[in-house]
Every structure is written in C-alpha cells, then in structure tokens.
Design a protein around this motif. Sequence first.
Motif, short mmCIF file in Angstrom:
data_model
loop_
_atom_site.label_atom_id
_atom_site.label_comp_id
_atom_site.label_asym_id
_atom_site.label_seq_id
_atom_site.Cartn_x
_atom_site.Cartn_y
_atom_site.Cartn_z
N ARG A 272 0.59 -25.88 36.11
CA ARG A 272 0.80 -24.54 36.67
C ARG A 272 2.18 -23.97 36.35
N ILE A 273 3.17 -24.84 36.14
CA ILE A 273 4.50 -24.34 35.81
C ILE A 273 4.48 -23.56 34.50
N ALA B 163 -0.41 -19.16 42.01
CA ALA B 163 0.56 -18.08 41.75
C ALA B 163 0.17 -17.19 40.58
N TYR B 164 -1.04 -17.34 40.09
CA TYR B 164 -1.48 -16.49 38.98
C TYR B 164 -2.97 -16.22 39.08
N ASP C 284 -3.63 -11.69 34.88
CA ASP C 284 -2.22 -11.89 34.54
C ASP C 284 -1.98 -12.27 33.09
N TYR C 285 -3.05 -12.40 32.30
CA TYR C 285 -2.89 -12.84 30.91
C TYR C 285 -3.82 -12.07 29.99
N MET D 273 1.89 -22.02 33.23
CA MET D 273 1.16 -20.78 33.46
C MET D 273 2.04 -19.73 34.12
N GLU D 274 2.85 -20.17 35.06
CA GLU D 274 3.74 -19.23 35.75
C GLU D 274 4.82 -18.71 34.81
N GLN D 275 5.28 -19.59 33.90
CA GLN D 275 6.27 -19.13 32.93
C GLN D 275 5.66 -18.10 31.97
N LYS E 186 3.31 -16.06 32.64
CA LYS E 186 3.15 -14.82 33.41
C LYS E 186 4.43 -13.99 33.39
N ARG E 187 5.58 -14.66 33.37
CA ARG E 187 6.87 -13.96 33.40
C ARG E 187 7.41 -13.65 32.00
#
Length: 299
Positions: free
Chosen positions: A50-51, A85-86, A91-92, A53-55, A57-58
């Motif tokens: 998930r880290i 968180a996504y 988000d993609y 994926m969150e990166q 997203k940003r």
Amino acid sequence: MAQATRTTTLLVGFPAGSGVDYVARLLADRLQQVLNRTFIVDNRVGASGRIAMEQLKRAPNDGSVLAVVPSGMLSIFPSFYRKLAYDPLKDYTAVAKFCDYHMGLASATTAPYKTLPEFLEWAKRNPANYGHPGMGTAPHFTGYLLAQDAGVKLQDVSYRGGPQLTQATIGGEIALAANLSGTFRELAKGGRIRLLAVTAPQRSPTTPDVPTLAELGFPNGVVQENIGLLAPVGLDRALVAQLADAVRQVAAEQAFQEKLQVGDYSSAYLDGAAYVGLTTNAQARWAKVIERSGFRADE
C-alpha cells in the motif's frame, strides 16, 4: 514519450527478488528499449504494497512515475481494509494489464496424503490447517474458498511472507500451503514438496500433471490474478496510449513470454479500458467472498 520526462520510475510495493519485482524488472528492461528512455524499478516496501500505491497517488502526472501492481491490491484490498487510503478506480489511470498468474496448493512430501482429494478426506478426520503468505491476499482466500466448497474445517495460518511459508511447507509445519504456483513449481519438480492442485482455469503448461481445482470439482476455486501498469490520475491520454502500445508490443514478444514463464507467469495483454472492466468484476467477486468470510483488517 517526447512530452514527458526521459526517466520513469516504476514503483513496486514488494521487495527485490519477489515475484512482482521480477516481472517489473522484465517489463522495465523491454520498455527501455521500445520507448528509448530510462526505466528504474523502485521498491517501496511496506503495508502489503500500500505504501507504493499511496506514493503513486501523490506522484506528478507527467509520466515520470508509474507502478507495477498485482491485482489483489485493486480487487481484494478495497473490501479487506476498512481504511484504504486510495480508490483503485478513481485515483489512478489504468494503462494496461500484461501478465496473469495463479495459485498453487502444496504439502510436505512426508504428509500422509498425495493428492488434494486425499488431503480433504484426511482433513475431515484430523485437525487441519492451511498456510498463506499474509492476510487479505489471494492465497489466503484461495484456502478459504477451498474449505467452504469442500465442507471441511481448515484453520488459516498467516506467515510473514512467501519464504517463511515455503520453509514451513517443506518442514511439514502446516497441512496445506497456498501461494503463487511459481513459488512451488521447482520445489515440486525437485521432490521437496508436493504440488496438489492449481487454481488456473485450465492446467498450466508448466505443470501439466497437476490438476486444477475446477476439474477436481471446485469451480469457485478458479483464482486467476494479474499484474498491470498504473499511472497517476490525469496522465495525458496520448502518453497513456503510447505506454499501452509499448506494453502491448512487449507482451507479444516471445522472449518476454519465455522469461515470464520461468516464474510461472503468462503474458496476457489488455488495454486500459478492459483492465478497468476486469478489475471491476474482480472487486465484486472478492467483496462477496470477504463479506462471507468475515475477514477484515481494522487498518
């Protein structure tokens, strides 16, 4: 990709040497040649992927950052994690799917059963368990589906990862192991474990003597997962099309297909729209399984 930066980072949420990392590096190597640009694999490990994926997203939506993502993070995680968180579909930008894989069910060579039907009969008379490389993963729910469909009680045992699960399987610490088939194939050929079944729709060409769960009478046991390429939302459509076409070219290459097969992966291309449709259907399937199972993460 003339309008974008000349170096692209491919985020991978799993360690170097993992299956997804192996596939990502194969893809990066070929995209580098097809697109005449630099692709760098960046392993951002943690939180079951998930880290990364969150990166993503940003990340800026200029083609400088993409991610190579296994399907469970898009189809299973939205129902399994209460505080994800996504949003996989919002988000993609889905560029393309390019790879399929399936699960395998294995046991120690010292186990008192040599086939899956024999294991299920044994499990009806003995306390039985199954191991998997982590809660909320496709292998975790593969074992759950088998237990439900076969009408046997199997206690799930979660390991810290694939290597720990493999060692437990070889040592006979667990009755049955569920993981990516590629983690078991060579061990089975070497006589160190028994590969009892696979979850592919048809028998795999790499393990033609191993039956599928479907042919053993468990059609719900078909678990065909995939790996695809994602970009940040809002990436220019022309860049998305260029990336997708490059992935399509790579997926069609015989050399790429042969290298994938080493890890028991198969080349299977879908464009972004079809990839989203496949993900949407998978989300619906896994949401029902997860609700029925009662397995949810508080995170």
